[in-house]
Design a protein around this motif. Structure first.
Motif, PDB file in Angstrom:
ATOM      1  N   ALA A 318       0.841  -1.206   0.000  1.00 21.15           N
ATOM      2  CA  ALA A 318       0.000   0.000   0.000  1.00 21.15           C
ATOM      3  C   ALA A 318       0.872   1.250   0.000  1.00 21.15           C
ATOM      4  N   LYS A 319       2.048   1.158   0.616  1.00 20.05           N
ATOM      5  CA  LYS A 319       2.955   2.321   0.661  1.00 20.05           C
ATOM      6  C   LYS A 319       3.477   2.649  -0.737  1.00 20.05           C
ATOM      7  N   LEU A 320       3.421   1.669  -1.646  1.00 24.65           N
ATOM      8  CA  LEU A 320       3.900   1.904  -3.016  1.00 24.65           C
ATOM      9  C   LEU A 320       2.826   2.560  -3.877  1.00 24.65           C
ATOM     10  N   ASP A 321       1.641   2.687  -3.319  1.00 24.32           N
ATOM     11  CA  ASP A 321       0.529   3.330  -4.021  1.00 24.32           C
ATOM     12  C   ASP A 321       0.311   2.718  -5.414  1.00 24.32           C
ATOM     13  N   LEU A 322       0.149   1.408  -5.437  1.00 22.62           N
ATOM     14  CA  LEU A 322      -0.015   0.689  -6.708  1.00 22.62           C
ATOM     15  C   LEU A 322      -1.317   1.100  -7.393  1.00 22.62           C
ATOM     16  N   LYS A 323      -1.254   1.209  -8.710  1.00 25.20           N
ATOM     17  CA  LYS A 323      -2.459   1.605  -9.470  1.00 25.20           C
ATOM     18  C   LYS A 323      -2.829   0.502 -10.450  1.00 25.20           C
ATOM     19  N   SER A 324      -4.107   0.401 -10.725  1.00 26.65           N
ATOM     20  CA  SER A 324      -4.560  -0.538 -11.748  1.00 26.65           C
ATOM     21  C   SER A 324      -4.183   0.027 -13.126  1.00 26.65           C
ATOM     22  N   THR A 325      -3.782  -0.842 -14.051  1.00 25.30           N
ATOM     23  CA  THR A 325      -3.368  -0.374 -15.388  1.00 25.30           C
ATOM     24  C   THR A 325      -4.109  -1.184 -16.452  1.00 25.30           C
ATOM     25  N   PRO A 326      -4.071  -0.760 -17.699  1.00 27.14           N
ATOM     26  CA  PRO A 326      -4.768  -1.534 -18.756  1.00 27.14           C
ATOM     27  C   PRO A 326      -4.092  -2.878 -19.027  1.00 27.14           C
ATOM     28  N   ILE A 327      -2.851  -3.085 -18.541  1.00 26.62           N
ATOM     29  CA  ILE A 327      -2.165  -4.354 -18.834  1.00 26.62           C
ATOM     30  C   ILE A 327      -1.909  -5.172 -17.557  1.00 26.62           C
ATOM     31  N   ASN A 328      -2.831  -5.055 -16.597  1.00 29.44           N
ATOM     32  CA  ASN A 328      -2.686  -5.832 -15.350  1.00 29.44           C
ATOM     33  C   ASN A 328      -2.554  -7.320 -15.641  1.00 29.44           C
ATOM     34  N   THR A 329      -1.587  -7.965 -15.005  1.00 25.27           N
ATOM     35  CA  THR A 329      -1.518  -9.436 -15.081  1.00 25.27           C
ATOM     36  C   THR A 329      -2.349  -9.998 -13.924  1.00 25.27           C
ATOM     37  N   LYS A 330      -2.549 -11.323 -13.960  1.00 28.78           N
ATOM     38  CA  LYS A 330      -3.297 -11.963 -12.868  1.00 28.78           C
ATOM     39  C   LYS A 330      -2.564 -11.762 -11.544  1.00 28.78           C
ATOM     40  N   GLY A 331      -1.234 -11.923 -11.582  1.00 26.28           N
ATOM     41  CA  GLY A 331      -0.426 -11.776 -10.367  1.00 26.28           C
ATOM     42  C   GLY A 331      -0.556 -10.377  -9.792  1.00 26.28           C
ATOM     43  N   TYR A 332      -0.530  -9.378 -10.673  1.00 27.84           N
ATOM     44  CA  TYR A 332      -0.620  -7.990 -10.218  1.00 27.84           C
ATOM     45  C   TYR A 332      -2.006  -7.712  -9.629  1.00 27.84           C
ATOM     46  N   GLU A 333      -3.024  -8.304 -10.264  1.00 37.56           N
ATOM     47  CA  GLU A 333      -4.393  -8.173  -9.724  1.00 37.56           C
ATOM     48  C   GLU A 333      -4.457  -8.730  -8.300  1.00 37.56           C
ATOM     49  N   THR A 334      -3.744  -9.853  -8.094  1.00 42.89           N
ATOM     50  CA  THR A 334      -3.720 -10.461  -6.753  1.00 42.89           C
ATOM     51  C   THR A 334      -3.130  -9.478  -5.741  1.00 42.89           C
ATOM     52  N   LEU A 335      -2.068  -8.789  -6.158  1.00 40.55           N
ATOM     53  CA  LEU A 335      -1.456  -7.823  -5.241  1.00 40.55           C
ATOM     54  C   LEU A 335      -2.422  -6.672  -4.922  1.00 40.55           C
ATOM     55  N   LEU A 336      -3.112  -6.189  -5.962  1.00 43.33           N
ATOM     56  CA  LEU A 336      -4.066  -5.092  -5.728  1.00 43.33           C
ATOM     57  C   LEU A 336      -5.170  -5.545  -4.769  1.00 43.33           C
ATOM     58  N   ASN A 337      -5.632  -6.789  -4.962  1.00 43.99           N
ATOM     59  CA  ASN A 337      -6.671  -7.318  -4.062  1.00 43.99           C
ATOM     60  C   ASN A 337      -6.158  -7.460  -2.637  1.00 43.99           C
ATOM     61  N   LEU A 338      -4.894  -7.855  -2.532  1.00 43.00           N
ATOM     62  CA  LEU A 338      -4.298  -8.021  -1.201  1.00 43.00           C
ATOM     63  C   LEU A 338      -4.276  -6.675  -0.468  1.00 43.00           C
ATOM     64  N   VAL A 339      -3.894  -5.629  -1.193  1.00 41.29           N
ATOM     65  CA  VAL A 339      -3.866  -4.295  -0.581  1.00 41.29           C
ATOM     66  C   VAL A 339      -5.278  -3.934  -0.109  1.00 41.29           C
ATOM     67  N   GLN A 340      -6.246  -4.177  -0.980  1.00 44.45           N
ATOM     68  CA  GLN A 340      -7.636  -3.842  -0.667  1.00 44.45           C
ATOM     69  C   GLN A 340      -8.132  -4.627   0.563  1.00 44.45           C
ATOM     70  N   ASN A 341      -7.845  -5.929   0.570  1.00 47.85           N
ATOM     71  CA  ASN A 341      -8.315  -6.801   1.659  1.00 47.85           C
ATOM     72  C   ASN A 341      -7.715  -6.435   3.000  1.00 47.85           C
ATOM     73  N   THR A 342      -6.428  -6.148   3.008  1.00 47.10           N
ATOM     74  CA  THR A 342      -5.758  -5.919   4.290  1.00 47.10           C
ATOM     75  C   THR A 342      -5.962  -4.493   4.799  1.00 47.10           C
TER      76      THR A 342
END
Ligand code: NAP
Length: 403
Positions: A318-342
């Motif tokens: 979350a400190k990295l302020d990750l953003k969703s992009t048009p070329i999100n991979t599945k792995g990256y989506e998992t990271l975004l979800n993890l930030v959201q969940n925690t």
């Protein structure tokens, strides 16, 4: 009362009745017949009503309960409607619609005792619990919704006024802990933050509760509330430490398949206590949770890795302020979800996972070490490549450009 003698004690339940009733009961239970060789109608009907009533009442009344027929009439089950609860905890039932009266004395009797002699109603009362949720924040409300949906009576107390939310969930909200405890719930569920748990528990007027009350906690660490309960609660109280390993975010589409860890720290042997604990656990079983019985110590050891680690990685990302992009991979989506969940959980919760789980300190050190090792491996490899290029390149230059 000298004409009234105890007949039998079963499960701590002593039944008192007049000698004439005792004789009839004995006749009936021994299958005695009258002179004409048939069952005496009185003996037979007494046998049926007595046995049925005793069986049903033994399931709903707390142990140490004494039933006393007070009228001279037949001791059949009478509706218990008008209740008077004196300070000592005894319940006196007055005659209703001209039927027999009965007095129920119990050292720790529950005030709600609607023993209308309908078998279905009595059996229903057995599995429906009165649950008091202490700490009606994010997680307390999330649990209360399901408790109420399953037909349990839910009461709540919190330092913030959540009466509107409570009303919408079918929960009775109390802004005074004394009023809540006077409702004498079957179960008191501690759902406050880990950091405030001790102060909240110490402030509860537990003297207003029944002595046999079941205390449950849902804190995300387990050894700490276990020790707290054992230290602060009187020995008569039952203790069940639990951790639903999901929350409003991960459990928003249902609880099926989600783990529920629990430790029956102290549950009395009597049938009613065992049954009450079972009924509480059944709430989660019915939703399809994966029930995992484990000790509090075992939980904390395991949870440090699966929970504190997950939350820490989520918060670091979350400190990295990750953003969703048009070329999100599945792995990256998992990271975004993890930030959201925690990060949707309070920081206080995360902080509690660190402070009150002794395994967390070691884990965060290991995580730090693992990051250092990973960095070291990468840089060493990079240095190797540079060094090779540097020396091989300079050797070639040296050989080639000698004169
Ligand atoms: P939390 O921030 O851990 O706790 C919020 C609750 O604590 C609210 O009810 C709040 O009351 C109360 N509280 C905080 N400080 C207090 C104080 N000084 N005095 C009195 N009450 C205080 O968030 P949560 O998500 O609701 O979690 C509640 C408990 O459930 C925690 O022990 C947590 O470990 C556990 N749990 C949470 C999850 C989850 O996914 N969220 C999952 C499993 C277990 P007010 O709102 O009235 O201020």
């Amino acid at each position: 009362m000298n004409h009234v003698l105890p007949t039998r004690s079963n499960n701590g339940v002593a039944i008192y009745m007049k000698p004439s009733y005792r004789r009839k009961q004995r006749q009936a239970s021994e299958g005695e017949t009258d002179r004409s060789g048939r069952w005496s109608h009185a003996a037979f009907s007494f046998f049926l009503t007595f046995r049925t009533r005793k069986m049903l009442l033994s399931r709903v009344l707390p142990s140490n309960t004494t039933l006393l027929p007070t009228s001279s009439s037949h001791a059949r089950a009478a509706p218990l409607r008008n209740r008077h609860v004196p300070a000592g905890g005894a319940i006196t039932v007055h005659p209703v619609r001209g039927r027999s009266a009965m007095t129920v004395r119990a050292r720790d009797a529950a005030p709600v005792l609607d023993t209308e002699p309908q078998p279905l109603k009595l059996l229903d009362r057995r599995t429906k619990l009165k649950i008091a949720v202490i700490g009606f924040g994010n997680f307390g409300q999330f649990l209360a919704r399901t408790f109420a949906a399953q037909g349990h009576e839910v009461l709540a107390y919190s330092r913030t006024d959540y009466s509107d939310t409570a009303r919408s969930l079918g929960v009775a909200f109390f802004d005074d802990q004394h009023d809540l405890c006077e409702q004498q719930p079957d179960v008191v569920l501690l759902a406050t933050s880990i950091l405030s748990a001790e102060a909240v528990l110490r402030s509860l007027p537990i003297q207003r509760l029944r002595r046999s009350t079941l205390f449950v906690d849902v804190l995300s660490v387990k050894e700490f509330p276990r020790n707290l309960f054992l230290q602060l609660l009187p020995p008569d109280f039952d203790i069940l430490c639990t951790h639903p390993m999901f929350g409003p975010e991960s459990g928003k589409h249902g609880w099926a398949g989600l783990p529920f860890a629990y430790d029956k720290v102290r549950i009395g042997d009597s049938d009613d206590r065992v049954e009450r604990c079972r009924a509480f656990l059944e709430i989660f079983e019915r939703e399809g949770c994966r029930m995992v019985e484990m000790s509090c110590a075992e939980h904390d050891e395991t949870a440090a890795e699966i929970q504190f680690l997950t939350h820490t990685i989520g918060r670091v990302l979350a400190k990295l302020d990750l953003k969703s992009t048009p070329i999100n991979t599945k792995g990256y989506e998992t990271l975004l979800n993890l930030v959201q969940n925690t990060c949707s959980d309070s920081y206080e919760l995360y902080n509690g996972l660190f402070i009150y789980n002794k395994n967390s300190t070691e884990l965060i050190e290991k995580l730090n070490g693992a990051l250092d090792t990973t960095k070291k491996e990468l840089f060493e490899r990079l240095h190797g490549i540079f060094r090779k290029q540097l020396f091989e390149g300079s050797a070639r230059n040296f050989v080639g450009g000698g004169n």
